[in-house]
Design a protein around this motif. Structure first.
Motif, PDB file in Angstrom:
ATOM      1  N   GLU A 173     -21.727  -4.028  -8.246  1.00  0.00           N
ATOM      2  CA  GLU A 173     -22.661  -4.972  -9.025  1.00  0.00           C
ATOM      3  C   GLU A 173     -23.566  -5.441  -8.101  1.00  0.00           C
ATOM      4  OE1 GLU A 173     -22.968  -8.941 -11.835  1.00  0.00           O
ATOM      5  OE2 GLU A 173     -20.683  -8.156 -11.178  1.00  0.00           O
ATOM      6  N   VAL A 174     -25.173  -5.213  -8.517  1.00  0.00           N
ATOM      7  CA  VAL A 174     -26.043  -6.007  -7.744  1.00  0.00           C
ATOM      8  C   VAL A 174     -26.123  -7.223  -7.969  1.00  0.00           C
ATOM      9  CG1 VAL A 174     -28.588  -5.724  -6.800  1.00  0.00           C
ATOM     10  CG2 VAL A 174     -26.953  -3.296  -7.124  1.00  0.00           C
ATOM     11  N   LEU A 175     -26.124  -8.307  -7.309  1.00  0.00           N
ATOM     12  CA  LEU A 175     -26.281  -9.728  -7.619  1.00  0.00           C
ATOM     13  C   LEU A 175     -27.771 -10.169  -7.406  1.00  0.00           C
ATOM     14  CD1 LEU A 175     -22.784 -11.246  -6.215  1.00  0.00           C
ATOM     15  CD2 LEU A 175     -23.353 -10.413  -8.668  1.00  0.00           C
ATOM     16  N   ARG A 176     -28.057  -9.761  -6.351  1.00  0.00           N
ATOM     17  CA  ARG A 176     -29.458  -9.890  -6.232  1.00  0.00           C
ATOM     18  C   ARG A 176     -30.389  -8.698  -5.472  1.00  0.00           C
ATOM     19  NH1 ARG A 176     -28.052 -13.700  -8.468  1.00  0.00           N
ATOM     20  NH2 ARG A 176     -28.299 -15.905  -7.964  1.00  0.00           N
ATOM     21  N   ASP A 177     -31.477  -8.601  -5.818  1.00  0.00           N
ATOM     22  CA  ASP A 177     -32.402  -7.259  -5.226  1.00  0.00           C
ATOM     23  C   ASP A 177     -33.708  -8.244  -4.494  1.00  0.00           C
ATOM     24  OD1 ASP A 177     -33.705  -7.912  -7.432  1.00  0.00           O
ATOM     25  OD2 ASP A 177     -33.212  -6.108  -8.335  1.00  0.00           O
ATOM     26  N   ASN A 178     -34.396  -7.312  -3.962  1.00  0.00           N
ATOM     27  CA  ASN A 178     -35.774  -7.783  -3.378  1.00  0.00           C
ATOM     28  C   ASN A 178     -35.551  -8.716  -2.290  1.00  0.00           C
ATOM     29  OD1 ASN A 178     -37.049  -5.991  -5.174  1.00  0.00           O
ATOM     30  ND2 ASN A 178     -37.065  -7.679  -6.704  1.00  0.00           N
ATOM     31  N   LEU A 179     -34.354  -8.900  -1.386  1.00  0.00           N
ATOM     32  CA  LEU A 179     -34.064  -9.647  -0.365  1.00  0.00           C
ATOM     33  C   LEU A 179     -34.902  -9.040   0.704  1.00  0.00           C
ATOM     34  CD1 LEU A 179     -30.365 -10.375  -0.929  1.00  0.00           C
ATOM     35  CD2 LEU A 179     -32.314 -11.720  -1.620  1.00  0.00           C
ATOM     36  N   SER A 180     -35.331  -9.945   1.859  1.00  0.00           N
ATOM     37  CA  SER A 180     -36.022  -9.626   3.097  1.00  0.00           C
ATOM     38  C   SER A 180     -35.206 -10.131   4.192  1.00  0.00           C
ATOM     39  CB  SER A 180     -37.419 -10.131   3.010  1.00  0.00           C
ATOM     40  OG  SER A 180     -38.230  -9.546   4.071  1.00  0.00           O
ATOM     41  N   GLU A 181     -34.820  -9.252   4.901  1.00  0.00           N
ATOM     42  CA  GLU A 181     -34.034  -9.745   6.077  1.00  0.00           C
ATOM     43  C   GLU A 181     -32.814 -10.734   5.883  1.00  0.00           C
ATOM     44  OE1 GLU A 181     -36.428 -10.613   9.381  1.00  0.00           O
ATOM     45  OE2 GLU A 181     -37.217  -8.786   9.584  1.00  0.00           O
ATOM     46  N   SER A 182     -31.950 -10.375   4.945  1.00  0.00           N
ATOM     47  CA  SER A 182     -30.832 -11.280   4.828  1.00  0.00           C
ATOM     48  C   SER A 182     -29.719 -10.627   5.401  1.00  0.00           C
ATOM     49  CB  SER A 182     -30.673 -11.412   3.073  1.00  0.00           C
ATOM     50  OG  SER A 182     -31.713 -12.129   2.774  1.00  0.00           O
ATOM     51  N   GLU A 183     -29.071 -11.249   6.095  1.00  0.00           N
ATOM     52  CA  GLU A 183     -27.927 -10.487   7.081  1.00  0.00           C
ATOM     53  C   GLU A 183     -26.397 -10.898   6.667  1.00  0.00           C
ATOM     54  OE1 GLU A 183     -29.161 -10.439  10.920  1.00  0.00           O
ATOM     55  OE2 GLU A 183     -31.069  -9.485  10.582  1.00  0.00           O
ATOM     56  N   SER A 184     -26.241 -12.119   6.353  1.00  0.00           N
ATOM     57  CA  SER A 184     -24.902 -12.712   5.996  1.00  0.00           C
ATOM     58  C   SER A 184     -24.701 -13.195   4.943  1.00  0.00           C
ATOM     59  CB  SER A 184     -24.582 -13.597   7.163  1.00  0.00           C
ATOM     60  OG  SER A 184     -23.476 -14.104   7.273  1.00  0.00           O
ATOM     61  N   ILE A 185     -23.453 -13.150   4.368  1.00  0.00           N
ATOM     62  CA  ILE A 185     -22.945 -13.904   3.099  1.00  0.00           C
ATOM     63  C   ILE A 185     -21.756 -14.609   3.368  1.00  0.00           C
ATOM     64  CG2 ILE A 185     -21.787 -11.783   2.088  1.00  0.00           C
ATOM     65  CD1 ILE A 185     -23.506 -14.185  -0.321  1.00  0.00           C
ATOM     66  N   GLU A 186     -21.281 -15.767   2.640  1.00  0.00           N
ATOM     67  CA  GLU A 186     -20.419 -16.570   2.977  1.00  0.00           C
ATOM     68  C   GLU A 186     -19.897 -17.316   1.820  1.00  0.00           C
ATOM     69  OE1 GLU A 186     -17.890 -16.659   4.401  1.00  0.00           O
ATOM     70  OE2 GLU A 186     -17.462 -18.249   5.937  1.00  0.00           O
ATOM     71  N   ILE A 187     -18.691 -17.365   1.745  1.00  0.00           N
ATOM     72  CA  ILE A 187     -18.287 -18.290   0.681  1.00  0.00           C
ATOM     73  C   ILE A 187     -17.497 -19.670   1.443  1.00  0.00           C
ATOM     74  CG2 ILE A 187     -16.684 -18.351  -1.469  1.00  0.00           C
ATOM     75  CD1 ILE A 187     -16.675 -15.314  -1.518  1.00  0.00           C
ATOM     76  N   CYS A 188     -18.199 -20.698   0.712  1.00  0.00           N
ATOM     77  CA  CYS A 188     -17.476 -21.981   1.285  1.00  0.00           C
ATOM     78  C   CYS A 188     -16.871 -22.584   0.100  1.00  0.00           C
ATOM     79  CB  CYS A 188     -18.863 -22.687   1.874  1.00  0.00           C
ATOM     80  SG  CYS A 188     -19.693 -22.046   2.995  1.00  0.00           S
ATOM     81  N   PRO A 189     -16.013 -23.789   0.705  1.00  0.00           N
ATOM     82  CA  PRO A 189     -15.172 -24.842  -0.449  1.00  0.00           C
ATOM     83  C   PRO A 189     -16.156 -25.039  -1.560  1.00  0.00           C
ATOM     84  CG  PRO A 189     -15.024 -25.507   1.876  1.00  0.00           C
ATOM     85  CD  PRO A 189     -15.972 -24.531   2.230  1.00  0.00           C
ATOM     86  N   GLY A 190     -15.161 -25.041  -2.581  1.00  0.00           N
ATOM     87  CA  GLY A 190     -15.887 -25.206  -4.118  1.00  0.00           C
ATOM     88  C   GLY A 190     -16.501 -23.838  -4.276  1.00  0.00           C
TER      89      GLY A 190
END
Length: 292
Positions: A173-190
Motif C-alpha cells: 500500500e502506498v501511504l504517501r506519494d510526491n515526497l522529496s528526499e525523504s529517507e527514514s521512517i520511524e515508529i515512536c511510542p503511542g
C-alpha cells in the motif's frame, strides 16, 4: 611629477599585493576545508565514542542477525555494494555482493530486509541464506519493521513514496506519494510515525488527514531516525560537520556527536550503547552514555 619608473614600481607592488591577498585567501580556504576533513568527532558531556570497526567502505545500514553478529551494508554504486557480517570477535565475512547502494537494513520475519537506493530495485528479504524479492521500489532507502508490516520510503526528488508491505497478505500500500528526499521512517511510542524530509531540514509526523505537520525543524539534511527510551535520535547526512541529535523526553534537543562525516544508521546495542555508521569515514563508531 611622477616618473615612469615610479609608476612601474607601483604597478608591480600592486600586483604583488594582489597575488599575496589571493594566496592568503586560498590558504585560508584550503585550511578551512582541511579542518572540516580532519576535525575529530566531538561528544557531548556524558557521552563517549570510539571506533568499533574501521575500513568499512561507505558504511550505511546496520542490523543484528539472530546469531548476534553485526550486519553492515557498504553503500557503493554500480553493483559494487555489499553486505558483510562482523562477528563479536571482529571476524568479517561476506554475506551478499553485487548490490547497488544497499542502504536500509532491518530484522524482519525471521530474516533481514534490505533496500537498494537505485531505480526500480527490489526490497528483499535475506533468510536462511536465500534472497527473496518482497516488492519493487525506486531509490528505496529507509526501512522499518513492525511485526508482519514493513514500511519503506523512497529517496527521490518530488516523486518519492512511503509504502507499507504486509507479509501476511503480500499486499503493498502506498501511504504517501510526491515526497522529496525523504529517507527514514520511524515508529515512536503511542504509534506516532515520523519521517524525514531531507531537503527541507524537517521531521514530519504522519497524520490521518495527510497534512503531516512538522514535528521538528531547523535540521541540516536529516537522514535517519530512531526512537528509544531516551527519546528521538536524528542523524544528519552532511559531508562535513554533521551531527547526531537527541530530542529527549523532556523536549531538550542536544547534539550528542558533532563533526561527523556523512553518518547513516544508528543501532541500539544495549542500555546506553549504540553503533553509528559513519559512511564518510568508512567506519562504524560505538557510542556510550557515561553520565548519570
Amino acid at each position: 611629477m611622477t616618473s615612469v619608473t615610479g609608476t612601474k614600481r607601483g604597478a608591480v607592488q600592486g600586483v604583488v599585493k594582489g597575488v599575496a591577498a589571493v594566496s592568503l585567501l586560498l590558504l585560508a580556504t584550503g585550511g578551512f576545508f582541511a579542518w572540516q576533513h580532519f576535525a575529530p568527532v566531538s561528544a557531548a558531556t556524558g557521552w563517549d565514542y570510539r571506533v568499533a570497526h574501521d575500513d568499512v567502505p561507505k558504511a550505511a545500514g546496520l542490523a543484528i542477525d539472530e546469531q548476534g553478529n553485526l550486519l553492515v551494508t557498504e553503500e557503493l554504486r554500480k553493483k559494487q555494494g555489499a553486505m558483510r557480517r562482523i562477528a563479536p570477535d571482529g571476524q568479517r565475512s561476506l554475506v551478499l555482493d553485487g548490490l547497488t547502494k544497499p542502504d536500509g537494513l532491518t530484522a524482519f520475519m525471521g530474516g533481514i530486509a534490505f533496500s537498494q537506493e537505485t531505480g526500480d530495485a527490489p526490497v528483499s528479504l535475506l533468510k536462511d541464506g536465500k534472497v527473496t524479492t518482497l516488492f519493487m521500489a525506486n531509490d528505496g532507502q529507509g526501512l522499518k519493521a513492525d511485526g508482519p508490516l514493513l514500511y519503506a520510503i523512497e529517496d527521490r526528488k518530488g516523486d518519492g513514496r512511503l509504502m507499507r508491505y504486509d507479509a501476511r497478505t503480500l499486499a503493498l500500500e502506498v501511504l504517501r506519494d510526491n515526497l522529496s528526499e525523504s529517507e527514514s521512517i520511524e515508529i515512536c511510542p503511542g504509534n506516532k510515525m515520523l519521517y524525514t524530509v531531507k531537503e527541507q531540514g524537517v521531521v514530519r509526523q504522519l497524520s490521518e488527514d495527510k497534512t503531516d505537520p512538522v514535528y521538528l525543524d531547523g535540521l541540516k539534511e536529516p537522514t535517519f531516525l530512531l526512537c528509544d527510551e531516551r527519546g528521538l535520535w536524528i542523524v544528519e547526512d552532511q559531508t562535513h560537520q554533521a551531527r547526531l541529535w537527541l530530542l529527549d523526553n523532556s523536549g531538550k534537543l542536544q547534539a550528542v556527536l558533532s563533526n561527523l562525516r556523512a553518518p547513516q544508521a544508528l543501532l541500539p546495542t544495549g542500555p546506553g550503547h549504540y553503533l553509528l555508521a559513519e559512511g564518510g569515514r568508512n567506519r562504524v563508531l560505538a557510542l556510550s552514555f557515561t553520565g548519570n
